[in-house]
Design an enzyme around this catalytic site. Structure first.
Site, short mmCIF file in Angstrom:
data_model
loop_
_atom_site.label_atom_id
_atom_site.label_comp_id
_atom_site.label_asym_id
_atom_site.label_seq_id
_atom_site.Cartn_x
_atom_site.Cartn_y
_atom_site.Cartn_z
N ALA A 1 -12.47 -6.41 -7.50
CA ALA A 1 -12.22 -5.86 -8.84
C ALA A 1 -12.98 -4.57 -9.10
O ALA A 1 -12.53 -3.71 -9.86
CB ALA A 1 -12.60 -6.90 -9.89
N GLY B 1 -14.83 -8.28 -1.99
CA GLY B 1 -14.03 -7.97 -0.81
C GLY B 1 -14.58 -8.62 0.45
O GLY B 1 -13.85 -9.18 1.27
N GLN C 1 -9.45 -0.75 -0.99
CA GLN C 1 -9.37 0.64 -1.47
C GLN C 1 -8.02 0.97 -2.09
O GLN C 1 -7.91 1.91 -2.88
CB GLN C 1 -9.65 1.62 -0.32
N THR D 1 -18.62 -23.15 -9.08
CA THR D 1 -18.10 -22.97 -10.45
C THR D 1 -17.53 -21.56 -10.61
O THR D 1 -18.18 -20.58 -10.26
CB THR D 1 -19.22 -23.23 -11.47
N CYS E 1 -21.50 1.49 2.14
CA CYS E 1 -22.01 0.29 2.79
C CYS E 1 -22.79 0.62 4.06
O CYS E 1 -23.56 -0.20 4.52
CB CYS E 1 -20.87 -0.64 3.12
C1 LIG Z 1 -12.13 -1.08 2.49
C2 LIG Z 1 -13.20 -1.99 2.04
N1 LIG Z 1 -13.19 -3.26 2.43
C3 LIG Z 1 -14.11 -4.14 2.01
C4 LIG Z 1 -15.13 -3.76 1.17
C5 LIG Z 1 -16.15 -4.77 0.75
O1 LIG Z 1 -15.98 -5.09 -0.61
P1 LIG Z 1 -17.19 -5.68 -1.49
O2 LIG Z 1 -18.27 -4.66 -1.50
O3 LIG Z 1 -16.58 -5.95 -2.82
O4 LIG Z 1 -17.64 -6.93 -0.82
C6 LIG Z 1 -15.19 -2.42 0.73
C7 LIG Z 1 -16.29 -1.97 -0.14
O5 LIG Z 1 -16.74 -0.84 -0.05
C8 LIG Z 1 -14.19 -1.52 1.17
O6 LIG Z 1 -14.19 -0.23 0.80
#
Ligand SMILES: Cc1ncc(COP(=O)(O)O)c(C=O)c1O
Length: 393
Positions: A205, A73, A184, A242, A339
């Protein structure tokens, strides 16, 4: 300490691989391990799986434009914002404006900061106390010099869902490009990209029982992007490196699997969540944050519960302490978003919704998975009651 999947209630952070996805990935890794750019048979076998997976995802997600794979993401969001912004403005003349909401994921905030450093004006649209976009403020800010909008469709921490069709229509009318962070939402409702009328959409994913380390950017036909980095020219030049063919094949199967489950039982998550939410709200000291699904069912992610926790004396308890206490009873939940779990205990999302500092550190999130049965959740209210009692003394 139990560590079974039954007690894993943190699906907004990540989800365990579905067994059939793991099997498909093992098969592809063994049978199509070549470099898709190679001209020999090993490469051709890998390229076939790659392009078939891309077509399956385009079909499942209703996207007639280009699909670009990424590492997740975060990278998709950066490619969308930085890549589109570079096409919109070369740095000469009046600085354009990027609109984001006050409750974006840190990945969007980081990409917006990069654009601010390049001269873009960045404006954060306020949200209501439920975490929903203030549509009036948004409409006013859509005026020039706004050229680009990026919004989180399903808010990870408080579950708020945007009225996306309406927002996309407003952006089109204003001639402004719209990127949507659907990380989400994917897996919680079937996505039909073309019908939504947005320009760019990011997915990952691992939130829908696919593998970690693979993301996707969906784009409207004809849209151009400047790549984040150069190299071997893969992904039509948009994302060099790749391709992770086995992860991509797993992603395709994971999306098809979720869409099949959603078509068989569209209300499954809500039916699992709502009785649990009611039981939790009947406990003392717990209140809902984010939209109330009994008042606005379409304004909240279906698998998502977010709560604020207070002691008997009415004082906010630490959401992190509640998370640790619950884990000692075998339940894995989260405080705020995973995060930001290592930063300040105050949630920027709850702060943007108007909560004071202590309350903004008292949030917890419970997010359900598609394997859960009602009986898996029976112990949670009692565990939360005990956690609260222990932390109140
Ligand atoms: C709403 C949202 N956006 C972006 C992300 C970032 O995705 P990733 O951890 O796969 O980079 C997250 C991950 O928690 C998310 O919940």
């Amino acid at each position: 300490m139990a560590s079974t999947l039954q007690g894993y209630l943190d699906c907004s952070a990540t989800t365990p691989l579905a067994p059939e996805v793991a099997a498909e990935m093992a098969h592809v890794q063994a049978s199509a391990w070549g470099n898709p750019s190679s001209l020999h048979g090993y490469g051709v076998a890998a390229a076939e799986v790659l392009e078939r997976s891309r077509q399956r995802l385009a079909m499942a997600l209703g996207c007639s434009g280009r699909l670009c794979f990424s590492s997740g993401g975060t990278e998709s969001i950066h490619l969308a914002l930085l890549g589109a912004a570079a096409q919109l403005w070369s740095g000469n003349g009046q600085a354009p404006r990027l609109l984001i909401s006050a409750v974006e994921h840190p990945a969007t905030n980081a990409a917006a900061e990069r654009l601010a450093a390049l001269g873009w004006q960045v404006e954060r649209v306020p949200v209501t106390q439920e975490g929903l976009l203030d549509l009036e403020a948004f409409q006013q800010l859509l005026a020039p010099p706004t050229r680009l909008v990026s919004l989180i469709w399903g808010q990870s921490e408080v579950g708020a869902l945007l009225p996306l069709m309406e927002i996309a229509q407003r952006c089109r009318q204003a001639g402004v490009l719209l990127h949507v962070d659907a990380v989400q939402v994917a897996g919680q409702q079937a996505i039909s990209f073309d019908a939504l009328g947005v320009d760019l959409m990011s997915l990952a994913a691992h939130k829908l029982r696919g593998p970690r380390g693979i993301g996707l950017l969906l784009t409207r036909p004809g849209l151009e992007l400047q790549p984040l980095f150069g190299g071997g020219g893969q992904e039509g030049g948009w994302r060099a490196g790749t391709e992770a063919v086995a992860l991509i094949a797993g992603f395709a199967l994971a999306v098809e699997r979720r869409h099949r489950l959603l078509s068989e039982a569209p209300e499954a998550m809500v039916q699992l969540r709502d009785p649990l939410l009611q039981q939790l709200l009947d406990l003392p000291g717990l209140s809902l944050s984010g939209p109330d699904p009994s008042q606005q069912p379409s304004a909240r992610l279906p698998h998502h519960i977010s709560l604020l926790v207070r002691s008997d004396a009415g004082l906010p308890l630490s959401g992190r302490a509640v998370v640790r206490q619950l884990w000692s009873q075998g339940f894995a939940i989260s405080s705020g978003s995973a995060c930001s779990a290592h930063g300040d205990a105050r949630s920027p999302v709850l702060t943007a919704m108007g909560y004071d500092a202590a309350t903004a550190a008292s949030g917890i999130r419970i997010s359900l998975g598609d394997w859960h049965q009602p009986s898996d959740l029976h112990g949670l209210p009692e565990a939360l009651r005990r956690a609260r009692l222990e932390l109140s003394t």
